[in-house]
Motif scaffolding. Structure first.
Motif, PDB file in Angstrom:
ATOM      1  N   SER A 129     -57.263 -16.138 -89.166  1.00 47.49           N
ATOM      2  CA  SER A 129     -56.094 -16.486 -88.356  1.00 47.49           C
ATOM      3  C   SER A 129     -56.013 -15.620 -87.103  1.00 47.49           C
ATOM      4  O   SER A 129     -55.639 -16.102 -86.027  1.00 47.49           O
ATOM      5  CB  SER A 129     -54.811 -16.331 -89.179  1.00 47.49           C
ATOM      6  OG  SER A 129     -54.782 -17.272 -90.240  1.00 47.49           O
ATOM      7  N   LEU A 130     -56.371 -14.352 -87.237  1.00 46.54           N
ATOM      8  CA  LEU A 130     -56.394 -13.477 -86.064  1.00 46.54           C
ATOM      9  C   LEU A 130     -57.434 -13.963 -85.062  1.00 46.54           C
ATOM     10  O   LEU A 130     -57.176 -13.991 -83.844  1.00 46.54           O
ATOM     11  CB  LEU A 130     -56.687 -12.036 -86.486  1.00 46.54           C
ATOM     12  CG  LEU A 130     -56.855 -11.018 -85.347  1.00 46.54           C
ATOM     13  CD1 LEU A 130     -55.614 -10.968 -84.456  1.00 46.54           C
ATOM     14  CD2 LEU A 130     -57.163  -9.630 -85.918  1.00 46.54           C
ATOM     15  N   ALA A 131     -58.599 -14.372 -85.557  1.00 48.91           N
ATOM     16  CA  ALA A 131     -59.622 -14.907 -84.669  1.00 48.91           C
ATOM     17  C   ALA A 131     -59.119 -16.160 -83.955  1.00 48.91           C
ATOM     18  O   ALA A 131     -59.347 -16.350 -82.758  1.00 48.91           O
ATOM     19  CB  ALA A 131     -60.894 -15.223 -85.453  1.00 48.91           C
ATOM     20  N   ALA A 132     -58.411 -17.016 -84.704  1.00 47.10           N
ATOM     21  CA  ALA A 132     -57.842 -18.221 -84.094  1.00 47.10           C
ATOM     22  C   ALA A 132     -56.816 -17.853 -83.023  1.00 47.10           C
ATOM     23  O   ALA A 132     -56.718 -18.521 -81.979  1.00 47.10           O
ATOM     24  CB  ALA A 132     -57.198 -19.092 -85.168  1.00 47.10           C
ATOM     25  N   ALA A 133     -56.048 -16.802 -83.278  1.00 50.64           N
ATOM     26  CA  ALA A 133     -55.065 -16.349 -82.282  1.00 50.64           C
ATOM     27  C   ALA A 133     -55.763 -15.826 -81.029  1.00 50.64           C
ATOM     28  O   ALA A 133     -55.341 -16.112 -79.905  1.00 50.64           O
ATOM     29  CB  ALA A 133     -54.174 -15.271 -82.883  1.00 50.64           C
ATOM     30  N   TYR A 134     -56.835 -15.063 -81.213  1.00 49.82           N
ATOM     31  CA  TYR A 134     -57.617 -14.599 -80.054  1.00 49.82           C
ATOM     32  C   TYR A 134     -58.127 -15.797 -79.244  1.00 49.82           C
ATOM     33  O   TYR A 134     -58.079 -15.796 -78.006  1.00 49.82           O
ATOM     34  CB  TYR A 134     -58.808 -13.763 -80.516  1.00 49.82           C
ATOM     35  CG  TYR A 134     -58.500 -12.334 -80.889  1.00 49.82           C
ATOM     36  CD1 TYR A 134     -57.622 -11.566 -80.138  1.00 49.82           C
ATOM     37  CD2 TYR A 134     -59.106 -11.732 -81.995  1.00 49.82           C
ATOM     38  CE1 TYR A 134     -57.350 -10.244 -80.473  1.00 49.82           C
ATOM     39  CE2 TYR A 134     -58.842 -10.413 -82.336  1.00 49.82           C
ATOM     40  CZ  TYR A 134     -57.959  -9.676 -81.576  1.00 49.82           C
ATOM     41  OH  TYR A 134     -57.696  -8.368 -81.911  1.00 49.82           O
ATOM     42  N   ARG A 139     -59.324 -15.473 -75.574  1.00 52.14           N
ATOM     43  CA  ARG A 139     -60.078 -14.237 -75.766  1.00 52.14           C
ATOM     44  C   ARG A 139     -61.226 -14.479 -76.745  1.00 52.14           C
ATOM     45  O   ARG A 139     -61.313 -13.870 -77.816  1.00 52.14           O
ATOM     46  CB  ARG A 139     -59.150 -13.122 -76.274  1.00 52.14           C
ATOM     47  CG  ARG A 139     -58.061 -12.751 -75.261  1.00 52.14           C
ATOM     48  CD  ARG A 139     -56.905 -11.985 -75.866  1.00 52.14           C
ATOM     49  NE  ARG A 139     -57.286 -10.699 -76.438  1.00 52.14           N
ATOM     50  CZ  ARG A 139     -56.414  -9.829 -76.971  1.00 52.14           C
ATOM     51  NH1 ARG A 139     -55.116 -10.116 -76.967  1.00 52.14           N
ATOM     52  NH2 ARG A 139     -56.825  -8.679 -77.483  1.00 52.14           N
ATOM     53  N   PRO A 140     -62.151 -15.416 -76.412  1.00 48.28           N
ATOM     54  CA  PRO A 140     -63.216 -15.760 -77.357  1.00 48.28           C
ATOM     55  C   PRO A 140     -64.143 -14.602 -77.667  1.00 48.28           C
ATOM     56  O   PRO A 140     -64.726 -14.555 -78.757  1.00 48.28           O
ATOM     57  CB  PRO A 140     -63.968 -16.899 -76.653  1.00 48.28           C
ATOM     58  CG  PRO A 140     -63.649 -16.729 -75.197  1.00 48.28           C
ATOM     59  CD  PRO A 140     -62.251 -16.194 -75.162  1.00 48.28           C
ATOM     60  N   ALA A 141     -64.295 -13.656 -76.737  1.00 50.56           N
ATOM     61  CA  ALA A 141     -65.187 -12.523 -76.991  1.00 50.56           C
ATOM     62  C   ALA A 141     -64.699 -11.684 -78.164  1.00 50.56           C
ATOM     63  O   ALA A 141     -65.506 -11.014 -78.831  1.00 50.56           O
ATOM     64  CB  ALA A 141     -65.299 -11.657 -75.735  1.00 50.56           C
ATOM     65  N   GLU A 142     -63.388 -11.702 -78.424  1.00 51.39           N
ATOM     66  CA  GLU A 142     -62.849 -10.977 -79.572  1.00 51.39           C
ATOM     67  C   GLU A 142     -62.793 -11.854 -80.819  1.00 51.39           C
ATOM     68  O   GLU A 142     -62.827 -11.354 -81.942  1.00 51.39           O
ATOM     69  CB  GLU A 142     -61.451 -10.449 -79.239  1.00 51.39           C
ATOM     70  CG  GLU A 142     -61.481  -9.329 -78.201  1.00 51.39           C
ATOM     71  CD  GLU A 142     -60.129  -9.094 -77.558  1.00 51.39           C
ATOM     72  OE1 GLU A 142     -59.441  -8.149 -77.974  1.00 51.39           O
ATOM     73  OE2 GLU A 142     -59.770  -9.850 -76.628  1.00 51.39           O
ATOM     74  N   ALA A 178     -66.012 -22.133 -76.713  1.00 55.04           N
ATOM     75  CA  ALA A 178     -65.017 -21.574 -75.796  1.00 55.04           C
ATOM     76  C   ALA A 178     -65.614 -20.502 -74.899  1.00 55.04           C
ATOM     77  O   ALA A 178     -65.157 -20.302 -73.769  1.00 55.04           O
ATOM     78  CB  ALA A 178     -63.843 -21.004 -76.591  1.00 55.04           C
ATOM     79  N   ALA A 179     -66.651 -19.817 -75.395  1.00 56.62           N
ATOM     80  CA  ALA A 179     -67.298 -18.760 -74.615  1.00 56.62           C
ATOM     81  C   ALA A 179     -68.401 -19.296 -73.706  1.00 56.62           C
ATOM     82  O   ALA A 179     -69.082 -18.514 -73.033  1.00 56.62           O
ATOM     83  CB  ALA A 179     -67.877 -17.707 -75.562  1.00 56.62           C
ATOM     84  N   GLY A 180     -68.594 -20.612 -73.702  1.00 58.43           N
ATOM     85  CA  GLY A 180     -69.623 -21.202 -72.855  1.00 58.43           C
ATOM     86  C   GLY A 180     -71.013 -21.162 -73.446  1.00 58.43           C
ATOM     87  O   GLY A 180     -71.987 -21.478 -72.744  1.00 58.43           O
ATOM     88  N   ARG A 181     -71.120 -20.818 -74.729  1.00 51.89           N
ATOM     89  CA  ARG A 181     -72.426 -20.764 -75.394  1.00 51.89           C
ATOM     90  C   ARG A 181     -72.696 -22.136 -76.011  1.00 51.89           C
ATOM     91  O   ARG A 181     -72.722 -22.313 -77.236  1.00 51.89           O
ATOM     92  CB  ARG A 181     -72.449 -19.631 -76.413  1.00 51.89           C
ATOM     93  CG  ARG A 181     -72.281 -18.273 -75.753  1.00 51.89           C
ATOM     94  CD  ARG A 181     -71.877 -17.155 -76.700  1.00 51.89           C
ATOM     95  NE  ARG A 181     -72.834 -16.875 -77.749  1.00 51.89           N
ATOM     96  CZ  ARG A 181     -72.731 -15.862 -78.602  1.00 51.89           C
ATOM     97  NH1 ARG A 181     -71.721 -15.004 -78.488  1.00 51.89           N
ATOM     98  NH2 ARG A 181     -73.623 -15.679 -79.551  1.00 51.89           N
ATOM     99  N   THR A 182     -72.915 -23.125 -75.147  1.00 50.02           N
ATOM    100  CA  THR A 182     -72.905 -24.523 -75.575  1.00 50.02           C
ATOM    101  C   THR A 182     -74.049 -24.869 -76.530  1.00 50.02           C
ATOM    102  O   THR A 182     -73.862 -25.655 -77.465  1.00 50.02           O
ATOM    103  CB  THR A 182     -72.966 -25.450 -74.354  1.00 50.02           C
ATOM    104  OG1 THR A 182     -74.104 -25.103 -73.546  1.00 50.02           O
ATOM    105  CG2 THR A 182     -71.713 -25.316 -73.509  1.00 50.02           C
ATOM    106  N   GLY A 183     -75.230 -24.308 -76.292  1.00 54.49           N
ATOM    107  CA  GLY A 183     -76.357 -24.613 -77.162  1.00 54.49           C
ATOM    108  C   GLY A 183     -76.132 -24.134 -78.581  1.00 54.49           C
ATOM    109  O   GLY A 183     -76.402 -24.855 -79.557  1.00 54.49           O
TER     110      GLY A 183
END
Length: 357
Positions: A129-134, A139-142, A178-183
């Motif tokens: 849930s914390l990751a989902a909140a980030y 804040r995808p890097a977190e 979300a971080a642009g790491r599409t592959g």
């Protein structure tokens, strides 16, 4: 209405001190926590946003009132941890409280890690849930390291094909996206979809989630035809399995409309947007943020199709609602005001062109 009692802070402090001296504070807090927990659970999925928004405030107030009693009473400690998790859940579900969700989720996850251990089911759920909140807070890097940690633990404890493991794999893919790491995102979405089709079948709601996610990944990679095909399949499947008005079905309709617009098929997109606006207006109300966003989208689609005379009244209504509900300086209000100005400018240019002709 007989359901709420306001209490001055000084009065509350006096009552708490008296209960502490009589060694009754923990008992009183356990009773209040039990009532609040039932209330918080009952509000899951509720459209009453004000009531939902009140839950985290009530939980924070109770935790503060409990003070040292929470540390010395095991039952109260456990209930407060559950309440804090429910508060985190509600903040995420609201969709507009990501920063507050992070502020609640960080200490909660740390406390659960200490109390239950890093591999405990409740700790993993809190970390998720914390990751989902980030992620909601952009804040995808977190978010990504947390999803990666959870996936490693769940693969080890539950196996690679357990539903919870596949959900985490899907969440990690969304983080990569979300971080642009599409592959990397597309590969994980493909793996999750293949597993769910094999284990659950092609029409299971979880499989349809994976199908829609893979469609979005294809879109992000520029594979427009593949994306459109999967978006269409997702909508068709959800209409059949979940019904036309289910939130996931409505989301699929929005996604397909967006894909049609990207492909230059505005005539195919507009009926989907019109239907979505009618559904949200009916189910959520005209002032709901999702309804406002969809009315703005329909105005944009009309403008894109050259239907300026239909776009302008929609922009005007949306702007009036945004100013009233969100305030004149809210980012959404500013965007709608700018869109309205552009639509009026386009209408003036069309009028001038017609006059010149």
């Amino acid at each position: 209405d007989g359901q709420v009692m306001l209490l001055h802070r000084l009065v509350a402090d006096v009552i708490r001190d008296a209960l502490t001296r009589r060694r009754r504070l923990a008992v009183a807090c356990r009773g209040a926590a039990s009532v609040l927990e039932a209330r918080a659970e009952a509000l899951a999925g509720s459209p009453d946003r004000e009531a939902v928004r009140d839950v985290p405030e009530q939980v924070a107030a109770l935790a503060e009132a409990a003070g040292p009693a929470a540390g010395s009473d095991e039952a109260l400690t456990g209930t407060l941890l559950r309440l804090r998790f429910l508060a985190l859940y509600h903040l995420i579900e609201l969709g507009d409280s990501a920063a507050q969700a992070v502020a609640v989720g960080e200490p909660l996850t740390a406390d659960l890690d200490r109390a239950l251990g890093p591999d405990h089911h409740d700790t993993l759920n809190s970390r998720n849930s914390l990751a989902a909140a980030y992620q909601a807070a952009d804040r995808p890097a977190e978010a990504i390291p947390l999803f990666e940690q959870i996936l490693v633990v769940r693969e080890r404890l539950l196996g690679p094909e357990h539903p919870d493991t596949l959900t985490t794999q899907n969440n990690l893919a969304a983080g990569y996206q979300a971080a642009g790491r599409t592959g990397e995102a597309r590969l994980l979405f493909e793996l999750t979809l293949a597993a769910r089709e094999r284990l659950l079948g092609p029409r299971h709601p979880s499989t349809l989630i994976s199908l829609g996610n893979l469609a979005a990944a294809y879109r992000d990679e520029g594979r427009a035809d593949d994306a459109l095909r999967l978006f269409e399949l997702t909508l068709k499947g959800r209409e059949a399995v979940l019904g036309a008005d289910h939130p996931d079905t409505v989301s699929s309709r929005v996604n397909l409309a967006g894909a049609y617009r990207q492909a230059g098929r505005i005539a195919d997109a507009i009926p989907l947007v019109e239907r979505t606006l009618a559904t949200r207006d009916r189910l959520l109300g005209p002032g709901h943020p999702s309804t406002l966003a969809m009315r703005n989208n329909l105005a944009a689609a009309y403008r894109e199709a050259g239907r300026i005379d239909e776009a302008i009244p929609l922009y005007e209504r949306t702007l009036a609602d945004c100013e009233r509900l969100l305030g004149p300086d809210h980012p959404r209000t500013l965007r709608v005001r700018k869109s309205l100005a552009r639509a009026r400018e386009a209408a003036d240019q069309d009028c001038a062109a017609g006059t010149d002709g």
